[in-house]
Design an enzyme around this catalytic site. Sequence first.
Site, PDB file in Angstrom:
ATOM      1  N   GLU B  86       0.814  -1.215   0.000  1.00  0.00           N
ATOM      2  CA  GLU B  86       0.000   0.000   0.000  1.00  0.00           C
ATOM      3  C   GLU B  86       0.852   1.273   0.000  1.00  0.00           C
ATOM      4  O   GLU B  86       0.463   2.288  -0.557  1.00  0.00           O
ATOM      5  CB  GLU B  86      -0.950   0.019   1.200  1.00  0.00           C
ATOM      6  CG  GLU B  86      -2.093  -0.995   1.113  1.00  0.00           C
ATOM      7  CD  GLU B  86      -1.711  -2.345   1.680  1.00  0.00           C
ATOM      8  OE1 GLU B  86      -0.518  -2.555   2.015  1.00  0.00           O
ATOM      9  OE2 GLU B  86      -2.598  -3.217   1.778  1.00  0.00           O
ATOM     10  N   PHE B 148     -11.562  -6.778  14.313  1.00  0.00           N
ATOM     11  CA  PHE B 148     -10.505  -7.301  13.445  1.00  0.00           C
ATOM     12  C   PHE B 148     -10.177  -6.282  12.341  1.00  0.00           C
ATOM     13  O   PHE B 148     -11.069  -5.764  11.688  1.00  0.00           O
ATOM     14  CB  PHE B 148     -10.950  -8.625  12.826  1.00  0.00           C
ATOM     15  CG  PHE B 148      -9.925  -9.187  11.872  1.00  0.00           C
ATOM     16  CD1 PHE B 148      -8.684  -9.595  12.341  1.00  0.00           C
ATOM     17  CD2 PHE B 148     -10.199  -9.293  10.518  1.00  0.00           C
ATOM     18  CE1 PHE B 148      -7.738 -10.101  11.471  1.00  0.00           C
ATOM     19  CE2 PHE B 148      -9.252  -9.793   9.644  1.00  0.00           C
ATOM     20  CZ  PHE B 148      -8.010 -10.197  10.116  1.00  0.00           C
ATOM     21  N   GLN B 149      -8.920  -5.997  12.212  1.00  0.00           N
ATOM     22  CA  GLN B 149      -8.415  -5.048  11.208  1.00  0.00           C
ATOM     23  C   GLN B 149      -9.015  -3.654  11.355  1.00  0.00           C
ATOM     24  O   GLN B 149      -9.233  -2.953  10.384  1.00  0.00           O
ATOM     25  CB  GLN B 149      -8.611  -5.582   9.788  1.00  0.00           C
ATOM     26  CG  GLN B 149      -7.726  -6.803   9.524  1.00  0.00           C
ATOM     27  CD  GLN B 149      -7.604  -7.160   8.069  1.00  0.00           C
ATOM     28  OE1 GLN B 149      -8.509  -6.944   7.276  1.00  0.00           O
ATOM     29  NE2 GLN B 149      -6.454  -7.713   7.694  1.00  0.00           N
ATOM     30  N   LYS B 198     -17.623  -0.655   6.049  1.00  0.00           N
ATOM     31  CA  LYS B 198     -18.123  -1.639   5.098  1.00  0.00           C
ATOM     32  C   LYS B 198     -19.640  -1.581   4.930  1.00  0.00           C
ATOM     33  O   LYS B 198     -20.164  -1.752   3.829  1.00  0.00           O
ATOM     34  CB  LYS B 198     -17.710  -3.038   5.554  1.00  0.00           C
ATOM     35  CG  LYS B 198     -17.801  -4.067   4.454  1.00  0.00           C
ATOM     36  CD  LYS B 198     -17.009  -5.294   4.828  1.00  0.00           C
ATOM     37  CE  LYS B 198     -17.030  -6.327   3.728  1.00  0.00           C
ATOM     38  NZ  LYS B 198     -16.155  -7.463   4.058  1.00  0.00           N
ATOM     39  N   MET B 514      24.139   8.386   2.330  1.00  0.00           N
ATOM     40  CA  MET B 514      23.969   9.717   2.904  1.00  0.00           C
ATOM     41  C   MET B 514      24.214   9.689   4.405  1.00  0.00           C
ATOM     42  O   MET B 514      24.792  10.612   4.988  1.00  0.00           O
ATOM     43  CB  MET B 514      22.567  10.244   2.603  1.00  0.00           C
ATOM     44  CG  MET B 514      22.376  11.690   2.976  1.00  0.00           C
ATOM     45  SD  MET B 514      23.592  12.760   2.180  1.00  0.00           S
ATOM     46  CE  MET B 514      22.640  13.384   0.805  1.00  0.00           C
TER      47      MET B 514
HETATM   48  C1  LIG Z   1      12.263   5.385   5.177  1.00  0.00           C
HETATM   49  C2  LIG Z   1      13.513   6.059   5.551  1.00  0.00           C
HETATM   50  N1  LIG Z   1      14.317   5.529   6.495  1.00  0.00           N
HETATM   51  C3  LIG Z   1      15.473   6.136   6.841  1.00  0.00           C
HETATM   52  C4  LIG Z   1      15.846   7.303   6.248  1.00  0.00           C
HETATM   53  C5  LIG Z   1      17.144   7.992   6.645  1.00  0.00           C
HETATM   54  N2  LIG Z   1      18.052   8.090   5.512  1.00  0.00           N
HETATM   55  C6  LIG Z   1      18.177   9.193   4.751  1.00  0.00           C
HETATM   56  S1  LIG Z   1      19.218   9.019   3.487  1.00  0.00           S
HETATM   57  C7  LIG Z   1      19.578   7.454   3.936  1.00  0.00           C
HETATM   58  C8  LIG Z   1      20.535   6.643   3.144  1.00  0.00           C
HETATM   59  C9  LIG Z   1      19.962   6.203   1.869  1.00  0.00           C
HETATM   60  O1  LIG Z   1      20.757   5.173   1.352  1.00  0.00           O
HETATM   61  P1  LIG Z   1      20.637   4.710  -0.144  1.00  0.00           P
HETATM   62  O2  LIG Z   1      19.202   4.574  -0.503  1.00  0.00           O
HETATM   63  O3  LIG Z   1      21.480   3.522  -0.344  1.00  0.00           O
HETATM   64  O4  LIG Z   1      21.156   5.946  -0.949  1.00  0.00           O
HETATM   65  P2  LIG Z   1      22.589   6.592  -0.995  1.00  0.00           P
HETATM   66  O5  LIG Z   1      22.605   7.681   0.022  1.00  0.00           O
HETATM   67  O6  LIG Z   1      23.579   5.526  -0.706  1.00  0.00           O
HETATM   68  O7  LIG Z   1      22.666   7.107  -2.378  1.00  0.00           O
HETATM   69  C10 LIG Z   1      18.876   7.085   5.071  1.00  0.00           C
HETATM   70  C11 LIG Z   1      18.984   5.801   5.776  1.00  0.00           C
HETATM   71  C12 LIG Z   1      14.984   7.836   5.263  1.00  0.00           C
HETATM   72  N3  LIG Z   1      15.224   8.973   4.625  1.00  0.00           N
HETATM   73  N4  LIG Z   1      13.842   7.182   4.932  1.00  0.00           N
END
Ligand SMILES: Cc1ncc(C[n+]2csc(CCOP(=O)(O)OP(=O)(O)O)c2C)c(N)n1
Lengths: 244, 604
Positions: B86, B148-149, B198, B514
């Site tokens: 979803e 439920f749900q 529902k 990042m």
């Molecule tokens: C759902 C979610 N969880 C955690 C984060 C924190 N976060 C921001 S950037 C990042 C790293 C992303 O890694 P990747 O997708 O491998 O991209 P890269 O930076 O290596 O290009 C994380 C964990 C986020 N933005 N979204």
Amino acid sequence: MSRERTGGEFADRDTDRDGLQGPGPDERERPSGRRSKEGVRVDPEAEASHPARRTTISALVKHEPGVLAEVAGLVSRRRFDIDSLTVGPTTNPETARMTLTIEEPEPGVRQVEKQLEKLVPVISVRELGRDAVRRELAVLKVHDDDPAAVEAVAEMFDARTLDAEPGTVTVEVTGSSAEVDRAIEAFQRFGVRELTRTGTAALARGNEWTTDAEEERYERQPVDAAATDSASATEGAEAHTDDD
Amino acid sequence: MSEPAPAAARPTEEEPRRDDERTEQSDEQPTETPSTPTTGADAAIAALTAAGVEHVFGVQGGAIMPVYDALAEAEAAPTHVTMAHEQAAAHAADAYGQVTGEPGVCMATSGPGATNLVTGIADADMDSDPVVALTGQVPTAFLGNDAFQETDTLGVTRPITKQNYVAGEADAVGPSVGEAVELAGAGRPGPTLVDLPKDATTAETTGDEAPEAELPEYYEAPEFAEESAVDAAADALARAERPLVLAGGGVVKAEASEELRAFVEAFDVPVVTTMPGIGAVPEDDDRCLSFAGMHGTGAANMAVSHTDCLFAIGTRFDDRLTGGVETFAPEAEVIHADIDAAEISKNVEADYPLVGDAAAVVEQVHEAFAERAADATERYADWREQCHEWEEQYPMTYAAPDEEPLKPQFVVEAADAATPDDAIVTTGVGQHQMWAAQYWTYRDPRCWVSSHGLGTMGYGLPAAIGAKVAAPDREVVCFEGDGSFMMTLQELSVAARENLDVTVIVLNNEAIGMVRQWQDAFFEGRHTASEYGWMPEFEPIAEAFGAKGFTLEGYDDVADTLEAAFAHDGPSVVDAQIDPGENVYPMVPSGGDNSGFALSEGQL
Ligand SMILES: Cc1ncc(C[n+]2csc(CCOP(=O)(O)OP(=O)(O)O)c2C)c(N)n1
């Protein structure tokens, strides 16, 4: 079907390789202006914050489920400094009035108004003037060890006795927030067994409409005494002044 | 699984539909009259159809089954795209909305279906994207009993929707859905949700027709800003020596690009965008300094820091743009145009607030300024010159590629070169997202589809699906990080099943890069939980899902591999194994001063 890496491989980064060209931060021309933390441009030499002030905001809202939760959620999520929030029906069964007492710096007050205004079920919002009529209610249960003295204090604060039984006297005080504070303070000498108080309910003074929508509302929907009775409170914390 | 719908869900052959009955009674009724909805579920579909909704993204479940059934039964109904999760349905709807400008619709069942939508709804809310979510709900008699749900979907989504509704009875379904669609797209766009118990979707409606969809009674979206305010703003621009236009996502949403381009061209004013505003003005235009903020260009951030009059349009001054507000455009008088009055002076005080539709307001300012601009353009000459100097001082470059490892920036540039100008780029969140923003040249609005405000990893692939459904004739390129891709890659099954020609380019650094970059900069290089010691390979994963898989390791293969991936008719995944050490620069440390952007780690 996998690739393995040892920890060390990551750590050996060649930092010379990264980065871009151009003068570094210290070699750059930097602006000398400044804003306050509220984002207002300020004299760099001057004190950079706005003092908070306390004020009352009235909101006319659609009388439907969820409005109170929506407003309360907004206030808490945006971390506005709120003293009280009351809600109750108006003479129009379709609307309810909320009164908020807040303590915020000027930009915060404007934000509260605009954020409220933005909610779909909110019809009209206005900050009330200093001269607005503001009332609060407290009901307190006082030990009756010295009934005459309790009576005297009650008289002093225009408090009504709602109930008197051996052991306790229950009184009602209405007034401005400060008046109610002072009355409670005065009753404190007998020992206040229990206390409940409402938030502030307020209307603009005299002929002034409390919010922009009032006039229109009354033109559309003539005041109908029966409607007042049938209108039930929005939900939860309504400011009811039941006096029986 | 929940209980299937009770038998009463849909009138059977023996119980003719109400509309059939009426047709028999009235001879005047033309036979083509669209059939009248008979159940709440029919009314929901009729309302979507009436609103012109062509696609719906969703996942089935007990409480939403009647609505799905009505979708199948209806003569004219939106096409449904079944998603694997979803969250992806909400992201796909969000991207669909961004690309078309019309609300994207997603559907889910009650409980876990609805809660799985939450991330996507929150994402749409932060980015002001028009999304409508329809959620199933337990029957009204069970509400509040932890059935439920059951989840308090209204309570959960109240802070992240523009407005949400519960349609408590069959007759409320059509009007609620109609209003939700109208509201999602009106004024400042945003997500709306209708919770559908529902019993309300299975019960028969008493209304005769699908009512005309309406906006809520007191909802107002102003078009024109007050004339006096416009005059004051134009005066401020005329006084300015160093004016700068800041185009936010609102310019894209309001379809105000043309008006803004005309303004920028007429007065030769330098312009920067926010990240959501990318493409609002062509990045290859001489006056455009690209985007400002944390990873924006040096020139854009210098311009923002030194302007004396900032004309900001459709931006909420997010902290990723402003850095610390104390140092944001500190010498500028701020003209702020926004359709949402509550955005004015929320983060940055507006000296000249202009509440209205971006296209209308830009035209108003254009006209008012034209009367005052006699010498303005010459007066700005030094300022333009200064901006160009900054562009030369701070070029977006990266260390020249040797043989290996691959530089991610190179891959982005190569993909840009290999695709038409109107290609749509979607991304996950992380370094790859920033490189896709920095090294791709965006020329038009609605080409850049990313998760800005919420920063949702895994946004890219479902967004690519939504974008491709919205614009089947356009190239759709999705940049994902390996970490982001792992969050929603099950949606490859959807792209394969629907034969959606999207190309996913995984900028694979085998890390959540990042985060690792921040650890290098601010946590003394301790790479806690940011490096994957083991990663599955994406080429066979792609193949297993029915997509075409590629692995890209060296510079020599980039052009050929990308060409093959783009040429493949259907989804493809390019696992681009990039230099794991590459970091994103420039960078303004969070809460920092935009003009203090670092060009390398040593400058942080
Ligand atoms: C759902 C979610 N969880 C955690 C984060 C924190 N976060 C921001 S950037 C990042 C790293 C992303 O890694 P990747 O997708 O491998 O991209 P890269 O930076 O290596 O290009 C994380 C964990 C986020 N933005 N979204």
